[in-house]
Design an enzyme around this catalytic site. Sequence first.
Site, mmCIF file in Angstrom:
data_model
loop_
_atom_site.group_PDB
_atom_site.id
_atom_site.type_symbol
_atom_site.label_atom_id
_atom_site.label_comp_id
_atom_site.label_asym_id
_atom_site.label_seq_id
_atom_site.Cartn_x
_atom_site.Cartn_y
_atom_site.Cartn_z
ATOM 1 N N GLU A 1 9.895 -11.288 -18.789
ATOM 2 C CA GLU A 1 8.998 -10.488 -19.801
ATOM 3 C C GLU A 1 9.875 -10.066 -20.986
ATOM 4 O OE1 GLU A 1 7.795 -6.382 -18.038
ATOM 5 O OE2 GLU A 1 6.838 -7.430 -16.424
ATOM 6 N N HIS B 1 2.326 -5.576 -20.271
ATOM 7 C CA HIS B 1 3.260 -4.240 -19.197
ATOM 8 C C HIS B 1 3.111 -3.179 -19.805
ATOM 9 C CE1 HIS B 1 7.242 -3.844 -15.955
ATOM 10 N NE2 HIS B 1 6.255 -2.445 -16.034
ATOM 11 N N VAL B 2 2.304 -2.474 -19.956
ATOM 12 C CA VAL B 2 1.686 -1.215 -19.843
ATOM 13 C C VAL B 2 0.910 -0.653 -19.106
ATOM 14 C CG1 VAL B 2 0.528 -2.329 -22.493
ATOM 15 C CG2 VAL B 2 -0.405 -2.208 -21.214
ATOM 16 N N GLY B 3 1.239 -0.719 -17.343
ATOM 17 C CA GLY B 3 0.642 -0.193 -16.349
ATOM 18 C C GLY B 3 0.896 1.614 -16.590
ATOM 19 N N GLY C 1 2.381 -5.109 -10.420
ATOM 20 C CA GLY C 1 3.682 -4.820 -9.888
ATOM 21 C C GLY C 1 5.461 -4.984 -10.345
ATOM 22 N N ARG C 2 5.719 -6.946 -9.839
ATOM 23 C CA ARG C 2 6.420 -7.255 -10.624
ATOM 24 C C ARG C 2 5.954 -9.053 -10.715
ATOM 25 N NH1 ARG C 2 8.013 -3.301 -12.782
ATOM 26 N NH2 ARG C 2 9.703 -2.319 -12.212
ATOM 27 N N LEU D 1 0.808 -1.241 0.078
ATOM 28 C CA LEU D 1 0.114 -0.122 0.058
ATOM 29 C C LEU D 1 1.083 1.220 0.051
ATOM 30 C CD1 LEU D 1 -2.829 0.602 0.124
ATOM 31 C CD2 LEU D 1 -2.838 0.948 2.456
ATOM 32 N N GLY D 2 1.321 1.491 -1.063
ATOM 33 C CA GLY D 2 2.402 2.850 -1.463
ATOM 34 C C GLY D 2 1.349 3.525 -2.470
ATOM 35 N N ARG D 3 2.003 4.668 -2.806
ATOM 36 C CA ARG D 3 0.972 5.553 -3.408
ATOM 37 C C ARG D 3 0.324 5.047 -4.368
ATOM 38 N NH1 ARG D 3 7.181 8.856 -3.839
ATOM 39 N NH2 ARG D 3 7.827 6.421 -4.027
ATOM 40 N N ILE D 4 0.753 3.870 -5.394
ATOM 41 C CA ILE D 4 0.409 3.345 -6.243
ATOM 42 C C ILE D 4 -0.779 2.886 -5.424
ATOM 43 C CG2 ILE D 4 0.452 2.162 -8.330
ATOM 44 C CD1 ILE D 4 2.858 2.546 -8.719
HETATM 45 C C1 8YV Z 1 8.076 0.449 -17.337
HETATM 46 C C2 8YV Z 1 7.269 0.139 -14.707
HETATM 47 O O1 8YV Z 1 7.556 0.593 -18.396
HETATM 48 O O2 8YV Z 1 8.125 2.552 -13.112
HETATM 49 C C3 8YV Z 1 7.944 1.542 -13.488
HETATM 50 O O3 8YV Z 1 8.459 0.531 -12.263
HETATM 51 O O4 8YV Z 1 7.376 -1.077 -14.173
HETATM 52 C C4 8YV Z 1 7.183 0.722 -15.391
HETATM 53 O O5 8YV Z 1 6.794 2.123 -15.334
HETATM 54 C C5 8YV Z 1 9.129 0.666 -16.982
HETATM 55 O O6 8YV Z 1 10.044 0.830 -15.751
HETATM 56 C C6 8YV Z 1 9.813 0.675 -17.623
HETATM 57 O O7 8YV Z 1 11.291 -0.718 -17.796
#
Ligand code: 8YV
Length: 319
Positions: free
Chosen positions: A262, A280-282, A232-233, A153-156
């Site tokens: 990825e 990975h389009v966040g 996240g990851r 529960l950070g900023r995002i």
């Molecule tokens: C980017 C992300 O796609 O900010 C991050 O941690 O995962 C994404 O916003 C990534 O860092 C691009 O390499």
Amino acid sequence: LSQPEILMIGPMMQMIEDQLDAAFTVHRHWQVDDFDALVDTVAPVIRGIATSHARPVDAALIDRLPNLEVISNFGVGYDTVDAAHAGSKGILVTNTPDVLTEEVADTAFGLLLMTVRELSAAERHLRAGKWSDGAYPLTRSSLRDRTMGILGLGRIGKAIARRAEASEVGVVYCGRSQQPDVDYRYYADLVDMARDVDILMSVIPGGAATQHIINAEVIEALGPQGILINVGRGSAVDEKALISALQSGALFAAGLDVFEHEPSVPDELMALNNAVLLPHVGSASVHTRDAMGQLVVDNLTGWFASKSVLTPVAETPVS
Ligand code: 8YV
């Protein structure tokens, strides 16, 4: 007047490369056949690094650059940079927080809706010309009367929680410690939280500390009605355990924007109807990526102009 020399672990967005070329002498890692030879040649002159994660900025690389002062990371996540090692040597690491918070939260909530309400499958139904043969089946899942457990529960995470509240979805959270200024129920134990919630929303960073933290036990606790969303990851999830739970019905569905390796996505995931998969389009809008890119540039130029950076990471605070 000679410009400071930096190493670019890239390639990076054109607007970043153009601005860094104007301010620095830039050594591009991908333009040489032999990275080690490049490092050997330029090691004494390199004072900064700009990285977009094409290869790790690990302790070994940091130790080869005796005059390194600052590492500017594209992205809020900096798991490819050994920030603790950099910090121990007085080298600053910066990332790109804040400017991507709302964008990533939008993606997370969109992915949640796509997963719960099967929106991508419903669109495929329409595009395949099947609507005239019959309506898309009612979705067995819904956000109604649901609780979301946020891991990280950070900023995002907080921006996602606000969206959940607006949709009348209950919010609880799990993390390293309880946050005094937060009213959501806190769980110290991830399995306990997974047992109590319908949706597990993972926003935690990558790295050794979170590797496979969402393991078979957590997934089993989430259960046959449970939904996992990960923005996240990928390394935080045991992808093999996730795949077998999705295959057997031990987990209802998953929405994933990030993966363990990825850009490769396991065929088993590709084959599953109860997984929604995004590449990975966040943060991936022009607006937000431009803002992230500008921070990468401003952190580097700020450091060399006035020894100040905008967004140092926690391990390397500016003293
Ligand atoms: C980017 C992300 O796609 O900010 C991050 O941690 O995962 C994404 O916003 C990534 O860092 C691009 O390499």
